[in-house]
Scaffold this motif. Structure first.
Motif, PDB file in Angstrom:
ATOM      1  N   ASN A   1      31.665  41.469  31.021  1.00  0.00           N
ATOM      2  CA  ASN A   1      31.050  42.784  30.518  1.00  0.00           C
ATOM      3  C   ASN A   1      30.797  43.838  31.513  1.00  0.00           C
ATOM      4  O   ASN A   1      31.020  45.089  31.467  1.00  0.00           O
ATOM      5  CB  ASN A   1      29.468  42.272  29.975  1.00  0.00           C
ATOM      6  CG  ASN A   1      29.422  41.713  28.516  1.00  0.00           C
ATOM      7  OD1 ASN A   1      30.407  41.755  27.879  1.00  0.00           O
ATOM      8  ND2 ASN A   1      28.505  40.637  28.285  1.00  0.00           N
TER       9      ASN A   1
ATOM     10  N   GLU B   1      29.085  37.702  32.061  1.00  0.00           N
ATOM     11  CA  GLU B   1      28.560  38.838  32.640  1.00  0.00           C
ATOM     12  C   GLU B   1      29.411  39.437  33.440  1.00  0.00           C
ATOM     13  O   GLU B   1      29.404  40.798  33.466  1.00  0.00           O
ATOM     14  CB  GLU B   1      27.318  38.304  33.581  1.00  0.00           C
ATOM     15  CG  GLU B   1      26.654  39.101  34.196  1.00  0.00           C
ATOM     16  CD  GLU B   1      25.611  38.748  35.260  1.00  0.00           C
ATOM     17  OE1 GLU B   1      24.838  39.499  36.028  1.00  0.00           O
ATOM     18  OE2 GLU B   1      25.491  37.619  35.447  1.00  0.00           O
TER      19      GLU B   1
ATOM     20  N   GLU C   1      26.696  35.474  25.107  1.00  0.00           N
ATOM     21  CA  GLU C   1      27.239  34.177  25.618  1.00  0.00           C
ATOM     22  C   GLU C   1      28.034  33.658  24.485  1.00  0.00           C
ATOM     23  O   GLU C   1      29.106  32.924  24.490  1.00  0.00           O
ATOM     24  CB  GLU C   1      26.095  33.492  25.932  1.00  0.00           C
ATOM     25  CG  GLU C   1      26.418  32.322  26.803  1.00  0.00           C
ATOM     26  CD  GLU C   1      25.753  31.525  27.671  1.00  0.00           C
ATOM     27  OE1 GLU C   1      25.950  30.129  27.848  1.00  0.00           O
ATOM     28  OE2 GLU C   1      24.680  31.995  27.723  1.00  0.00           O
TER      29      GLU C   1
ATOM     30  N   GLN D   1      28.050  33.154  33.377  1.00  0.00           N
ATOM     31  CA  GLN D   1      28.656  33.859  34.681  1.00  0.00           C
ATOM     32  C   GLN D   1      29.771  34.607  34.303  1.00  0.00           C
ATOM     33  O   GLN D   1      30.059  35.813  34.597  1.00  0.00           O
ATOM     34  CB  GLN D   1      28.722  33.000  35.817  1.00  0.00           C
ATOM     35  CG  GLN D   1      27.371  32.426  36.331  1.00  0.00           C
ATOM     36  CD  GLN D   1      27.771  31.286  37.300  1.00  0.00           C
ATOM     37  OE1 GLN D   1      27.953  30.120  36.934  1.00  0.00           O
ATOM     38  NE2 GLN D   1      27.379  31.638  38.408  1.00  0.00           N
TER      39      GLN D   1
END
Length: 284
Positions: A21, A18, A35, A15
């Protein structure tokens, strides 16, 4: 829209990766960490979920401030790994709210302050951090060195061998002219161990110098005893690291621009400076 500031303890690495990014998705060079890469990023830079915070827009991470705990190796200051905001939630003052949460937590654990790096040409970011109370501490260079015959020639006949982290001296004053930044310090080497290449040049039982590189070819440390410089030891270590990582080039992130010996050594070896960063600090 109302945002909620929360600790990062409840989030999985996927999470947070993400969110990072997404925050850097519209940059000139977008970030696309896997990851696994993100987990290595956390280990290298000392990520602490208890000292890191996120701004939530419902169930979405709108912004984040990733931080380490206070580190005695760096004056008991906490290192800021990354600060970012999703493009859809910018100009909402979220970074300032997150910083307030980070500062409160750091004061509770008797931290002396925060430190981070920012690219010198990123005027908006530099101005924002200065508005937050950060000051410029050092200018740091980022270099790339390609393999060359000249580098091999300077290495001479020094024998380079593997050593362990426990073989490095506690007192590094005879080797370092300046302190490495957090992502290159001993804590970072331990954080990514055993995925670190660590080589040394010895004369008998005496350690003359060492070089440390991460698996991706980023050189964390090149240290040569002040009494044995300009004899090819540094070049031998660079050649050894290049062979160890299996790459035709090495990168050097955060080389203190004020350290003339290190900069002269890299330039003479044929390294190219790619950009500069400011090391910035906030005192508590």
């Amino acid at each position: 829209m109302t945002y909620q500031i929360v600790e990062c303890r409840s989030f999985e690495a996927a999470q947070l990766c993400e969110a990072l990014n997404l925050a850097f998705s519209d940059y000139v060079t977008p970030m696309h960490l896997s990851e696994q890469d993100f987990r290595e990023f956390q280990r290298q830079r000392g990520f602490s979920s208890e000292n890191s915070f996120a701004a939530m827009a419902g169930a979405e991470i709108a912004a984040f401030w990733f931080s380490s705990p206070p580190n005695p190796e760096f004056g008991n200051r906490a290192y800021t790994l990354s600060v970012g905001t999703s493009p859809a939630h910018r100009r909402k003052g979220l970074s300032r709210q997150l910083l307030a949460a980070v500062i409160e937590r750091q004061r509770n654990v008797e931290s002396k302050g925060l430190q981070l790096e920012v690219i010198t040409t990123n005027d908006k970011a530099v101005s924002a951090y200065e508005a937050f109370g950060f000051h410029r501490e050092r200018t740091l260079g980022v270099f790339r060195l390609n393999e060359s015959e000249a580098l091999a020639a300077k290495a001479g006949e020094w024998a380079v061998g593997k050593i362990g982290l426990d073989d490095l001296p506690e007192d590094t004053s005879a080797f370092f002219d300046t302190q490495p930044t957090p992502q290159n310090g001993f804590a970072a080497l331990h954080g990514l161990s055993p995925d670190v290449h660590l080589l040394a040049v010895r004369r008998g039982d005496d350690l003359l110098g060492w070089g440390a590189s991460f698996a991706d070819g980023a050189v964390a440390q090149i240290a040569v005893h002040k009494d044995h410089r300009r004899n090819g030891i540094g070049s031998a270590l660079l050649s050894g690291l290049m062979e160890a990582v299996g790459k035709s080039d090495l990168r050097f992130v955060n080389v203190d621009a004020a350290t003339q010996s290190a900069n002269a050594f890299l330039r003479q070896a044929g390294a190219e400076e790619l950009l500069q960063q400011y090391e910035m600090q906030l005192d508590l």
